[in-house]
Design a protein around this motif. Structure first.
Motif, short mmCIF file in Angstrom:
data_model
loop_
_atom_site.label_atom_id
_atom_site.label_comp_id
_atom_site.label_asym_id
_atom_site.label_seq_id
_atom_site.Cartn_x
_atom_site.Cartn_y
_atom_site.Cartn_z
N SER A 1 41.13 37.45 46.75
CA SER A 1 42.01 36.78 47.70
C SER A 1 41.60 35.33 47.91
O SER A 1 42.46 34.45 48.06
N TYR B 1 42.37 51.13 50.36
CA TYR B 1 41.94 49.77 50.06
C TYR B 1 41.22 49.19 51.28
O TYR B 1 41.49 49.54 52.42
N GLY C 1 38.48 46.14 57.36
CA GLY C 1 37.75 44.91 57.06
C GLY C 1 36.26 45.14 57.00
O GLY C 1 35.66 45.71 57.91
N ALA D 1 45.98 45.49 53.74
CA ALA D 1 44.53 45.58 53.86
C ALA D 1 44.00 44.67 54.98
O ALA D 1 43.10 45.05 55.72
N PHE D 2 44.57 43.47 55.09
CA PHE D 2 44.10 42.53 56.11
C PHE D 2 44.61 42.88 57.50
O PHE D 2 43.96 42.61 58.50
N THR E 1 36.44 36.54 49.19
CA THR E 1 37.15 37.56 49.94
C THR E 1 37.91 38.40 48.94
O THR E 1 38.72 37.87 48.16
N ARG F 1 47.61 42.99 49.99
CA ARG F 1 46.76 42.11 50.81
C ARG F 1 47.14 42.24 52.28
O ARG F 1 46.29 42.35 53.16
N GLU G 1 34.73 40.67 52.93
CA GLU G 1 34.37 39.25 53.06
C GLU G 1 32.87 39.14 52.79
O GLU G 1 32.06 39.66 53.55
N VAL H 1 40.01 42.10 48.01
CA VAL H 1 40.66 43.34 48.39
C VAL H 1 40.27 44.38 47.34
O VAL H 1 40.63 44.25 46.16
N TRP I 1 39.46 45.22 52.63
CA TRP I 1 39.16 43.84 52.28
C TRP I 1 37.71 43.57 52.64
O TRP I 1 37.21 44.02 53.67
#
Length: 304
Positions: A50, A25, A102, A159-160, A115, A156, A29, A117, A27
C-alpha cells in the motif's frame, strides 16, 4: 483478445476442483528495518504493497516491491518480506497476538517503511495435480495492475476500515482477484503448465475435454483429433506447452479423481477404477501404488 469459452470453462472447473478459500486480510504497518517470515504450511500468501516498499525473498531470490505492487504465491512456498537487516518475526504470530485488522511491527522509534495488506488462501484440495502447474510467484507491478485496481482498492478499504461482514467481503474479493490473476498469467506466460495450455485454442479444447470426461477411453490419436492437429504435431505440442505428455496428465487427473471417490464416496477399488476410466482393476492398483506409494485399498481404509 477475448478469452475463449473453453478456456473460461477449464479455469472455472479447475478452480472449483482445487477449492481455493481465502483467509482474513490484515494491514501491517512496519517501522524501520523488518523481516516478516511466512512459513505456515498450506497457506498461500497475497501481499498488496500500500505504501513504502520492501523486498520479497523466495528461495534465495530477491524481488523488490514498491507501492502498488501485488504478489501472490499460489503454491504456498515459504517466503519473507523484509527491509534492511532485522531479526525474524512470524507474520502469522504477529497477526495472532494482535486484535483487529490493523497490525504494527518493527521498531516504534523509526518511521514507517512499508504498509502492507497481507492475506492468505488455502487449497481445499491441496493434492490436486493442477497445483503443480501453477507458478510459484505472480507479481503484478503497479504499472500493469489497472485490471486489478477495483479488487485491490476494495481489499485495501476493507482491511484499513473494516465493518460488519468484512471478512466475508474480503474473502470474495480475494477469490476474484486470484482467479483474474491466474487467468491473466495464463494469457501472458511463457512458463509451461496447464495455464499456458489454456492460451492455445487447440490445447484448451483438449484440456476441457479431459476435465469434462476423465473416464473416456482417450488415446493420443483421439486427443489429437479433439485438438484438430495431427498426431505428431499434438504429441510434440502438448508437452512443450503444458509441461508433461498428455497421457501422463490424464493419468494424474484420473488417479486424483479416484482418490476422491475412494475417500468421499467410499467406492470400492473396482468401482473407483471404472469411474475414472480404467478397464483393469490390476492396472489401476499398480498405477495408484506407483503414484502414492500404497495400494488403493490401503489408502481407502486409512482415509476413513
Amino acid at each position: 483478445m477475448p478469452v475463449p469459452e473453453t478456456t473460461s470453462d477449464v479455469l472455472a472447473a479447475v478452480l472449483s476442483e482445487v477449492r481455493f478459500t481465502s483467509a482474513a486480510y490484515r494491514w501491517i504497518e512496519m517501522r524501520g528495518p523488518f523481516r516478516l517470515v511466512f512459513d505456515r504450511p498450506g497457506l498461500r500468501g497475497v501481499h498488496l504493497i500500500s505504501a513504502g516498499g520492501c523486498d520479497l525473498l523466495l528461495d534465495g531470490e530477491v524481488t523488490p516491491l514498491a507501492a502498488g505492487d501485488t504478489v501472490i504465491l499460489p503454491r504456498g512456498d515459504f517466503h519473507e518480506l523484509r527491509y534492511g537487516h532485522a531479526g525474524a518475526t512470524s507474520g502469522f504470530e504477529l497477526a495472532a497476538r494482535s486484535e483487529g485488522a490493523g497490525l504494527r511491527g518493527g521498531d516504534s522509534g523509526h518511521q514507517v517503511t512499508a504498509t502492507i495488506v497481507c492475506g492468505a488462501f488455502v487449497a481445499g484440495d491441496p493434492e490436486h495435480p493442477a497445483l503443480r502447474g501453477l507458478p510459484r510467484l505472480l507479481l503484478i507491478p503497479a504499472a500493469q495492475s489497472r485490471w486489478l485496481e477495483p479488487y485491490v482498492e476494495a481489499l485495501r478499504q476493507e482491511a484499513f476500515d473494516p465493518g460488519p461482514g468484512s471478512n466475508v467481503v474480503m474473502a470474495r474479493l480475494s477469490d476474484a482477484l486470484i482467479a483474474r490473476a491466474l487467468r491473466r498469467h495464463g494469457e501472458v506466460t511463457g512458463q509451461p503448465g496447464w495455464l499456458a495450455g489454456l492460451r492455445d485454442p487447440h490445447l484448451a479444447a483438449v484440456l476441457g475435454a479431459l476435465h469434462g470426461d476423465v473416464a473416456r477411453p482417450w488415446t493420443v490419436a483421439s486427443l489429437a483429433a479433439t485438438a484438430g492437429l495431427s498426431r505428431t504435431a499434438f504429441a510434440a505440442r502438448f508437452p512443450a506447452v503444458v509441461g508433461e505428455p498428455p497421457m501422463r496428465y490424464l493419468q494424474a487427473l484420473r488417479l486424483h479423481r479416484a482418490r476422491l471417490l475412494l475417500r468421499d464416496e467410499r467406492l470400492t477399488v473396482a468401482a473407483a477404477a471404472r469411474r475414472v476410466g480404467y478397464t483393469s482393476e490390476f492396472a489401476f492398483a499398480a498405477a495408484f501404488r506407483r503414484a502414492y506409494g500404497v495400494p488403493p485399498g490401503t489408502w481407502r481404509r486409512a482415509a476413513t
